[in-house]
Scaffold this motif. Structure first.
Motif, PDB file in Angstrom:
ATOM      1  N   ASN A 112      22.880  48.248  44.217  1.00 44.83           N
ATOM      2  CA  ASN A 112      22.737  47.781  45.997  1.00 44.83           C
ATOM      3  C   ASN A 112      24.133  47.126  46.067  1.00 44.83           C
ATOM      4  O   ASN A 112      23.992  45.915  47.017  1.00 44.83           O
ATOM      5  N   ALA A 113      25.033  46.998  45.305  1.00 40.50           N
ATOM      6  CA  ALA A 113      26.342  46.147  45.573  1.00 40.50           C
ATOM      7  C   ALA A 113      26.735  46.657  47.104  1.00 40.50           C
ATOM      8  O   ALA A 113      26.616  47.767  47.349  1.00 40.50           O
ATOM      9  N   THR A 114      27.251  45.776  47.887  1.00 38.24           N
ATOM     10  CA  THR A 114      27.731  46.013  49.188  1.00 38.24           C
ATOM     11  C   THR A 114      29.517  45.500  49.219  1.00 38.24           C
ATOM     12  O   THR A 114      29.742  44.791  48.658  1.00 38.24           O
ATOM     13  N   LYS A 115      29.921  46.326  50.050  1.00 37.71           N
ATOM     14  CA  LYS A 115      31.350  46.003  50.503  1.00 37.71           C
ATOM     15  C   LYS A 115      31.724  44.599  50.895  1.00 37.71           C
ATOM     16  O   LYS A 115      30.710  44.429  51.975  1.00 37.71           O
ATOM     17  N   ALA A 116      32.380  44.056  50.252  1.00 41.37           N
ATOM     18  CA  ALA A 116      32.668  42.595  51.024  1.00 41.37           C
ATOM     19  C   ALA A 116      34.139  42.161  50.514  1.00 41.37           C
ATOM     20  O   ALA A 116      34.890  42.417  49.464  1.00 41.37           O
ATOM     21  N   PRO A 117      34.598  41.221  51.412  1.00 35.87           N
ATOM     22  CA  PRO A 117      35.981  40.800  51.045  1.00 35.87           C
ATOM     23  C   PRO A 117      35.865  40.072  49.589  1.00 35.87           C
ATOM     24  O   PRO A 117      35.026  39.529  49.197  1.00 35.87           O
ATOM     25  N   LEU A 118      37.229  39.953  48.905  1.00 37.32           N
ATOM     26  CA  LEU A 118      37.334  39.106  47.803  1.00 37.32           C
ATOM     27  C   LEU A 118      37.030  37.759  48.077  1.00 37.32           C
ATOM     28  O   LEU A 118      37.083  37.148  49.081  1.00 37.32           O
ATOM     29  N   PRO A 119      36.452  36.973  46.955  1.00 35.42           N
ATOM     30  CA  PRO A 119      36.224  35.603  47.218  1.00 35.42           C
ATOM     31  C   PRO A 119      37.522  34.898  47.509  1.00 35.42           C
ATOM     32  O   PRO A 119      38.582  35.244  47.042  1.00 35.42           O
ATOM     33  N   PRO A 120      37.483  33.463  48.056  1.00 31.95           N
ATOM     34  CA  PRO A 120      38.610  32.748  48.443  1.00 31.95           C
ATOM     35  C   PRO A 120      39.242  32.341  47.298  1.00 31.95           C
ATOM     36  O   PRO A 120      38.503  32.057  46.174  1.00 31.95           O
ATOM     37  N   HIS A 121      40.398  32.055  47.552  1.00 22.73           N
ATOM     38  CA  HIS A 121      41.645  31.598  46.328  1.00 22.73           C
ATOM     39  C   HIS A 121      42.319  30.548  47.016  1.00 22.73           C
ATOM     40  O   HIS A 121      43.358  30.436  47.325  1.00 22.73           O
ATOM     41  N   ARG A 122      41.737  29.281  47.143  1.00 20.78           N
ATOM     42  CA  ARG A 122      42.490  28.202  47.809  1.00 20.78           C
ATOM     43  C   ARG A 122      42.240  27.008  46.819  1.00 20.78           C
ATOM     44  O   ARG A 122      41.518  26.125  46.758  1.00 20.78           O
ATOM     45  N   GLY A 123      43.245  26.906  46.047  1.00 20.80           N
ATOM     46  CA  GLY A 123      43.401  26.004  45.062  1.00 20.80           C
ATOM     47  C   GLY A 123      42.402  25.984  43.907  1.00 20.80           C
ATOM     48  O   GLY A 123      42.088  25.172  43.127  1.00 20.80           O
ATOM     49  N   ALA A 124      42.124  27.570  43.591  1.00 15.96           N
ATOM     50  CA  ALA A 124      41.010  27.830  42.494  1.00 15.96           C
ATOM     51  C   ALA A 124      41.947  27.815  41.283  1.00 15.96           C
ATOM     52  O   ALA A 124      42.916  28.232  41.194  1.00 15.96           O
ATOM     53  N   ALA A 125      41.341  27.352  40.064  1.00 12.60           N
ATOM     54  CA  ALA A 125      41.941  27.798  38.885  1.00 12.60           C
ATOM     55  C   ALA A 125      41.643  29.176  38.423  1.00 12.60           C
ATOM     56  O   ALA A 125      40.758  29.724  39.110  1.00 12.60           O
ATOM     57  N   ASP A 126      42.661  29.952  37.836  1.00 12.77           N
ATOM     58  CA  ASP A 126      42.300  31.183  37.693  1.00 12.77           C
ATOM     59  C   ASP A 126      42.990  31.806  36.238  1.00 12.77           C
ATOM     60  O   ASP A 126      43.834  31.145  35.966  1.00 12.77           O
ATOM     61  N   THR A 127      42.670  32.763  35.844  1.00 12.09           N
ATOM     62  CA  THR A 127      43.097  33.706  34.608  1.00 12.09           C
ATOM     63  C   THR A 127      42.631  34.906  34.555  1.00 12.09           C
ATOM     64  O   THR A 127      41.798  35.411  35.337  1.00 12.09           O
ATOM     65  N   PHE A 128      43.571  35.593  33.859  1.00  7.42           N
ATOM     66  CA  PHE A 128      43.051  37.314  33.567  1.00  7.42           C
ATOM     67  C   PHE A 128      42.857  37.264  32.281  1.00  7.42           C
ATOM     68  O   PHE A 128      43.577  36.609  31.353  1.00  7.42           O
ATOM     69  N   CYS A 129      42.053  38.199  31.877  1.00  6.25           N
ATOM     70  CA  CYS A 129      41.579  38.443  30.647  1.00  6.25           C
ATOM     71  C   CYS A 129      40.769  39.835  30.354  1.00  6.25           C
ATOM     72  O   CYS A 129      40.609  40.331  31.402  1.00  6.25           O
ATOM     73  N   VAL A 130      40.243  40.164  29.391  1.00  6.32           N
ATOM     74  CA  VAL A 130      39.562  41.183  29.285  1.00  6.32           C
ATOM     75  C   VAL A 130      38.353  40.946  28.534  1.00  6.32           C
ATOM     76  O   VAL A 130      38.300  39.986  27.478  1.00  6.32           O
ATOM     77  N   ILE A 131      37.103  41.119  29.141  1.00  8.55           N
ATOM     78  CA  ILE A 131      35.835  40.896  28.563  1.00  8.55           C
ATOM     79  C   ILE A 131      35.050  42.257  28.427  1.00  8.55           C
ATOM     80  O   ILE A 131      34.714  43.020  29.439  1.00  8.55           O
ATOM     81  N   LYS A 132      34.586  42.390  27.342  1.00 10.01           N
ATOM     82  CA  LYS A 132      33.744  43.806  26.822  1.00 10.01           C
ATOM     83  C   LYS A 132      34.443  44.896  27.363  1.00 10.01           C
ATOM     84  O   LYS A 132      33.822  45.752  27.780  1.00 10.01           O
TER      85      LYS A 132
END
Length: 430
Positions: A112-132
């Protein structure tokens, strides 16, 4: 300021590979009229290009030679995610993300996932990784979309399932903006932020697919210097240590800027969860920085610490670091005319924001060694790069020694697209 962390992924991107157009131009850099080694290339980028400015987040998937830009089209508009294939030079819009409202697990497949804009990125800490086996982007904190203050929400964006959700993690840590973050061996490490001199660690249990905070707003020990905000946290020595890069020290300055120095070279040890200052780092460090990218580089002449794992130990050195060294590139955008004595209390003085800001970074090489003197030096490439007449927004590197600078060919300030990639072969340059 963002840091890109490289992790190998077994996932093949769902992107149709096309033959690379013959649009790369080799730039022959000459010294004193003499032909020199070709170590700089310009690649003309095509496709649905992001507009030119520094993205809120940039993430490198080195295994698949792709880079992702997290950016906002216009003020208060939706956040967007663009992907660039470094093999084909083609940008693509990552559209069609769906939000999981009630994920029962961090990598749930909810019908039941719904189409939605991406979460805001306003001064958030961020990183890219691989999980499972899934390539993901993690966002922590930042300002709320309505501007009412900071948050401590943790969002997970799965690039392969094209879904995102707010992670259910009990006992939240303090809300913050402009923290530093990295992910190593199923643990998320968060450092600092505006007004925060502490760190937190979250653990992902891959067996039950649950997140928990294992370290909760732990204050830095007294010997750790003030790091400011919006710096970087970089895994080094094969992920056994995290190198902390200082950020902006005073948010009253416009624009806020940071200074690096030998006293700010600090490592966080993963196993013991302790901070250690690197002593006797020689050389020149970048100063008056208002924008920065930093990343580990590999080369036959620059030994990445991942190649020097030992089982012996000696006093003061964690296991696995004996005879190890690592090299870090710092791409620093700085204001040449910024006066260190400018004060925000003097309203009649010229604001630093009125002085011209450079659109080409200086590149610095920080060599850290446990057995030899460590040093930092400028690579003296800025003059050569400025002659290319490309404005650069951000920088990254692939594990095969290539430094990548992304920018625009437009001569009109703040108008244009990310349509050029400058590629520097570090092996040939050194």
């Amino acid at each position: 300021m963002s840091v890109s962390v490289r992790y190998k992924s077994s996932v093949t991107p769902n992107v149709k590979e096309e033959e690379q157009e013959n649009s790369s131009a080799l730039i022959d850099v000459a010294e004193n009229g003499k032909k020199s080694i070709d170590f700089i290339k310009i690649k003309h980028l095509r496709g649905n290009k992001p507009i030119y400015y520094r993205p809120e987040g940039q993430f490198l998937d080195a295994e698949n030679e792709m880079i992702f830009f997290y950016w906002q089209d216009v003020d208060h508009g939706p956040f967007r995610l663009s992907s660039l294939s470094l093999r084909t030079g083609k940008w693509m819009d990552k559209k069609g993300f769906r939000k999981l409202k009630h994920p029962w697990s961090p990598l749930s497949v909810e019908l039941n996932a719904t189409k939605a804009p991406l979460p805001p990125h306003r001064g958030a800490a961020d990183t890219f990784c691989v999980i499972k086996g899934h390539r993901v982007i993690l966002l922590f904190g930042g300002m709320r979309l309505d501007g009412t203050g900071p948050t401590s929400d943790l969002h997970l964006i799965c690039l392969d399932m094209m879904k995102w959700w707010q992670v259910d993690i009990p006992n939240e840590v303090a809300p913050r903006v402009d923290a530093k973050m990295t992910f190593i061996d199923n643990r998320l490490y968060i450092f600092g932020g505006r007004g925060h001199e502490s760190y937190s660690i979250a653990n992902f249990d891959s067996n039950i697919e649950r997140w928990t905070w294992t370290v909760h707003d732990e204050p830095y020990p007294p010997h750790v210097p003030h790091f400011g905000f919006a710096g970087n946290a970089i895994p080094v020595y094969g992920g056994k240590q995290i190198l902390l890069i200082p950020g902006c020290a005073d948010e009253r300055l416009k624009p806020p800027y940071s200074n690096c120095s030998p006293s700010h070279v600090v490592l966080f040890d993963i196993a013991s969860q302790t901070f250690r200052k690197y002593n006797d780092v020689k050389g020149e460090f970048p100063t008056k920085i208002y924008g920065m990218n930093s990343f580990v580089v590999s080369s036959s002449r620059l030994l990445d610490g991942r190649l020097a794992v030992k089982t012996e130990t000696e006093e003061g050195l964690p296991e696995g670091m004996l005879n190890a060294c690592t090299s870090v590139i710092i791409a620093a955008w700085h204001d040449d005319e910024l006066d260190d004595h400018n004060s925000t209390d003097d309203e009649d003085s010229d604001s630093p924001s009125d002085s011209p800001l450079c659109d080409m970074p200086d590149l610095w090489l920080l060599n850290l060694s446990t057995t030899q003197p460590s040093d930092c030096c400028r690579l003296n490439l800025r003059e050569k790069l400025e002659s290319l007449e490309i404005t650069v927004a951000c920088c990254d590197a692939l594990a095969d020694r290539r430094i990548l600078l992304f920018g625009s060919s437009s001569t009109v300030p703040n108008e244009g697209f990310i349509d050029r990639c400058i590629e520097i072969d570090l092996e040939l340059q050194l």
